[in-house]
Design a protein around this motif. Structure first.
Motif, mmCIF file in Angstrom:
data_model
loop_
_atom_site.group_PDB
_atom_site.id
_atom_site.type_symbol
_atom_site.label_atom_id
_atom_site.label_comp_id
_atom_site.label_asym_id
_atom_site.label_seq_id
_atom_site.Cartn_x
_atom_site.Cartn_y
_atom_site.Cartn_z
ATOM 1 N N LYS A 1 37.041 44.744 45.540
ATOM 2 C CA LYS A 1 36.133 45.696 46.198
ATOM 3 C C LYS A 1 36.519 47.149 45.909
ATOM 4 N N PRO B 1 41.777 32.830 45.916
ATOM 5 C CA PRO B 1 41.328 33.944 45.066
ATOM 6 C C PRO B 1 42.255 35.154 45.150
ATOM 7 N N ALA B 2 42.706 35.500 46.356
ATOM 8 C CA ALA B 2 43.593 36.662 46.500
ATOM 9 C C ALA B 2 44.925 36.419 45.799
ATOM 10 N N ASN C 1 48.410 28.439 38.184
ATOM 11 C CA ASN C 1 47.257 29.179 38.684
ATOM 12 C C ASN C 1 46.307 28.302 39.501
ATOM 13 N N LEU D 1 37.850 32.547 37.523
ATOM 14 C CA LEU D 1 38.630 32.189 38.707
ATOM 15 C C LEU D 1 40.045 32.746 38.624
ATOM 16 N N SER D 2 40.614 32.725 37.413
ATOM 17 C CA SER D 2 41.993 33.194 37.269
ATOM 18 C C SER D 2 42.091 34.692 37.517
ATOM 19 N N LEU D 3 40.963 35.400 37.440
ATOM 20 C CA LEU D 3 40.973 36.828 37.768
ATOM 21 C C LEU D 3 40.923 37.055 39.269
ATOM 22 N N GLY D 4 40.716 35.978 40.013
ATOM 23 C CA GLY D 4 40.689 36.111 41.463
ATOM 24 C C GLY D 4 39.283 36.179 42.034
ATOM 25 N N LEU D 5 38.285 35.904 41.208
ATOM 26 C CA LEU D 5 36.926 35.821 41.742
ATOM 27 C C LEU D 5 36.788 34.522 42.528
ATOM 28 N N THR D 6 35.955 34.538 43.566
ATOM 29 C CA THR D 6 35.679 33.294 44.281
ATOM 30 C C THR D 6 34.727 32.455 43.428
ATOM 31 N N ALA E 1 36.214 42.090 37.881
ATOM 32 C CA ALA E 1 37.059 41.546 38.947
ATOM 33 C C ALA E 1 37.570 42.623 39.917
ATOM 34 N N ARG F 1 45.373 34.406 43.197
ATOM 35 C CA ARG F 1 45.146 34.426 41.748
ATOM 36 C C ARG F 1 45.030 35.849 41.214
ATOM 37 N N GLN F 2 44.605 36.772 42.071
ATOM 38 C CA GLN F 2 44.560 38.171 41.633
ATOM 39 C C GLN F 2 45.944 38.664 41.247
ATOM 40 N N GLN G 1 31.362 34.126 43.352
ATOM 41 C CA GLN G 1 31.335 35.314 42.491
ATOM 42 C C GLN G 1 31.364 34.919 41.020
ATOM 43 N N MET H 1 44.042 44.263 37.323
ATOM 44 C CA MET H 1 44.149 43.678 38.666
ATOM 45 C C MET H 1 45.508 43.933 39.314
ATOM 46 N N ALA I 1 43.320 41.497 32.510
ATOM 47 C CA ALA I 1 44.302 40.937 33.448
ATOM 48 C C ALA I 1 45.105 42.057 34.107
ATOM 49 N N LYS J 1 34.397 43.251 42.103
ATOM 50 C CA LYS J 1 33.904 42.143 42.934
ATOM 51 C C LYS J 1 35.004 41.573 43.821
ATOM 52 N N ALA J 2 36.156 41.333 43.229
ATOM 53 C CA ALA J 2 37.196 40.612 43.972
ATOM 54 C C ALA J 2 38.044 41.562 44.815
#
Ligand SMILES: Nc1ncnc2c1ncn2[C@@H]1O[C@H](COP(=O)(O)OP(=O)(O)OP(=O)(O)O)[C@@H](O)[C@H]1O
Ligand SMILES: [Mg+2]
Lengths: 219, 261
Positions: free
Chosen positions: B111, B77-78, B52, A121-126, B105, B80-81, A129, B157, B154, B108-109
């Motif tokens: 794209k 999520p955006a 976070n 989650l901390s990587l920004g995955l939902t 990440a 946290r990226q 995901q 991202m 980390a 997936k996150a």
């Protein structure tokens, strides 16, 4: 043992084996679905659903399949719900198997540290995901031995289907023994057909387990 | 002075009856390296986890520039990226190779196309000396290597701020340096970082500002030289004393033999 009798009986057993496999597969598929839903309710600590699934799991695990089947077969019509034997068999198997599958999934999910989810989650995955790419692959590989054992267990449990007059392997064997007293031939075919169904699953299961073990585990 | 990037305002965090953070305020400016120190259990990890939104908070706010980061944020999520986090226990994904750990990440996150994500991942791995381990699984790496991969994961991202929670605490002593060197390199690049550590010499070298956390709030806040050499509060003095052995140092044998002492 008479070869002629074996040959005569073979098509009958083959037909009932097909029924066992068909109803078994359908019931197990539904059981997996029930198991996924229950373990998800518990993993995400969903209010109400979590308690409901806990009650269901206890109920399902602590009553015999035969009793569950009788309840469906003789009980439901009394409540005005018409049920045919095949539906009863599948529903009964799903009811029994759902709890076993839920426990298998749950133990897999619990074995994956929650920090893994947080890390994803901390990587920004939902949430979806993170579950799909990080948690479930690990949980499944841990659950796999239990899942395979459950599939085999449930297929064996189908042998009580005959009690609600489904013409499965057990039914055919009992029927033929009753009619012609060819006990040895009937029992031989019964064992052979159960092995034909279960052995491939068992072997496939251990192959899958080994593959998963290569890829996974060990942080 | 650069603009504030991360703002924590009146943060209150309780576990049941236990108040861990009691109205904490903190601002991290762009390009700043802030080191957080404090006794075990004072809430350092909790603070990072609240920033976070991994933990629900009872009161207060966390903002990245102007955007509030909370569990209710629609775009969590955006957000946290943009906030990278590295854990004490690495938390690499054991079922994925090093390269897939790093590119998961972005693909997936964010794209991003696989080829582009892999190119950047390999360049970053190269920078921390691990390009040749890209196809390995985490279990084949040492602790220090795992932690460097976690940092790369980390970085890929493109976060605006990085949070580090005692990232060397689980390492064998000989591996601590290789990870701290990566952090020093990031500081030199001008990255904005919030670092929890017990490596006091490292803190002195890397920090623009040291924050001493105790009893749920910031007790002392100063540039590293000032904090380490002249701590103002008794609590900070007492805390820093636990890292030296001067007070319990045994007299030198020669002085024992000296009859005049
Ligand atoms: N999930 C939790 N449930 C209840 N209490 C918790 C939980 N997590 C942390 N705490 C408590 O909150 C306090 C702060 O914990 P935290 O992990 O943030 O401390 P820390 O400063 O990071 O300590 P350390 O230096 O040991 O890592 C501790 O007293 C801890 O017991
Ligand atoms: Mg901590």
């Amino acid at each position: 043992m008479s070869i002629a009798v074996l040959r005569d009986y073979l098509p009958l057993f083959a037909r009932s084996a097909l029924l066992t496999v068909r109803l078994g597969a359908l019931g197990i598929l539904l059981a997996v679905l029930v198991g996924v839903l229950c373990s998800a309710a518990q993993y995400f600590r969903l209010p109400v659903l979590q308690q409901l699934s806990a009650v269901y799991i206890e109920l399902s695990r602590n009553t015999p399949l035969l009793v569950q089947l009788f309840f469906l077969y003789y009980g439901l019509p009394k409540l005005g719900i018409r049920t045919d034997p095949a539906v009863c068999g599948v529903a009964g198997l799903a009811f029994l198997g759902g709890s076993y599958m839920a426990e298998a999934f749950r133990s897999g999910l619990e074995a994956v540290d929650r920090v893994q989810l947080e890390s994803a989650l901390s990587l920004g995955l939902t949430n979806a995901q993170a579950m799909g790419s990080v948690i479930l692959p690990q949980a499944l590989s841990i659950s796999m031995p239990a899942l395979v054992a459950n599939v085999i267990f449930l297929l064996k449990e189908t042998s009580v289907f005959s009690a609600v007059s489904l013409m499965d392997l057990m039914f055919t064997a009992k029927d033929l023994i009753g009619l012609h007293y060819n006990t040895v031939e009937s029992l031989t075919l019964l064992v052979v057909f159960y092995l034909l169904i279960l052995l491939p699953i068992s072997i496939l299961g251990s192959l899958v387990e080994r593959r998963l073990r290569y890829a996974g585990s060990g942080t | 002075m650069t603009k504030p990037l991360l703002t924590v305002e009146g943060l209150v965090k309780r576990y049941g009856e236990h108040t861990v953070l009691n109205g904490l305020d903190l601002t991290v400016r762009e390009g700043e390296v802030v080191v957080i120190v404090g006794p075990s259990g004072c809430g350092k990890s909790t603070l990072l986890r609240c920033i976070n939104a991994l933990e629900p908070i009872q009161s207060g706010a966390v903002r990245l520039e102007v955007a509030p980061i909370s569990r209710e944020s629609r775009d969590l999520p955006a957000l946290r990226q943009k906030v990278g986090m590295v854990f004490q226990s690495y938390e690499l994904f054991p079922h994925l190779t090093v390269l897939d750990n790093v590119t998961l990440a972005p693909r997936k996150a964010q794209k991003r196309p696989r080829a582009e994500a892999e190119r950047e991942a390999l360049a970053l791995l190269e920078r921390v000396g691990l390009a040749d381990r890209a196809r390995d699984y985490p279990r084949q790496l040492s602790g220090g290597q795992k932690q460097r991969v976690a940092i790369v994961r980390a970085l890929v991202m493109h976060p605006q701020v990085l949070l580090f929670d005692e990232v060397t605490a689980a390492l064998d002593p000989e591996m601590v340096r290789e990870v701290l060197d990566v952090l020093l390199d990031l500081a030199r690049q001008g990255r904005t970082m919030l670092i929890v550590t017990i490596e006091m010499n490292f803190a002195r070298a890397v920090a623009d500002r040291v924050i001493f956390l105790d009893g749920g709030t910031i007790v002392e806040e100063a540039p590293p030289e000032e904090f380490f050499d002249h701590p103002k509060t008794p609590r900070a003095q007492k805390f820093l004393n636990t890292f030296t052995f001067d007070a319990v140092k045994r007299p030198h044998p020669s002085s024992l033999a000296d009859p005049t002492t």
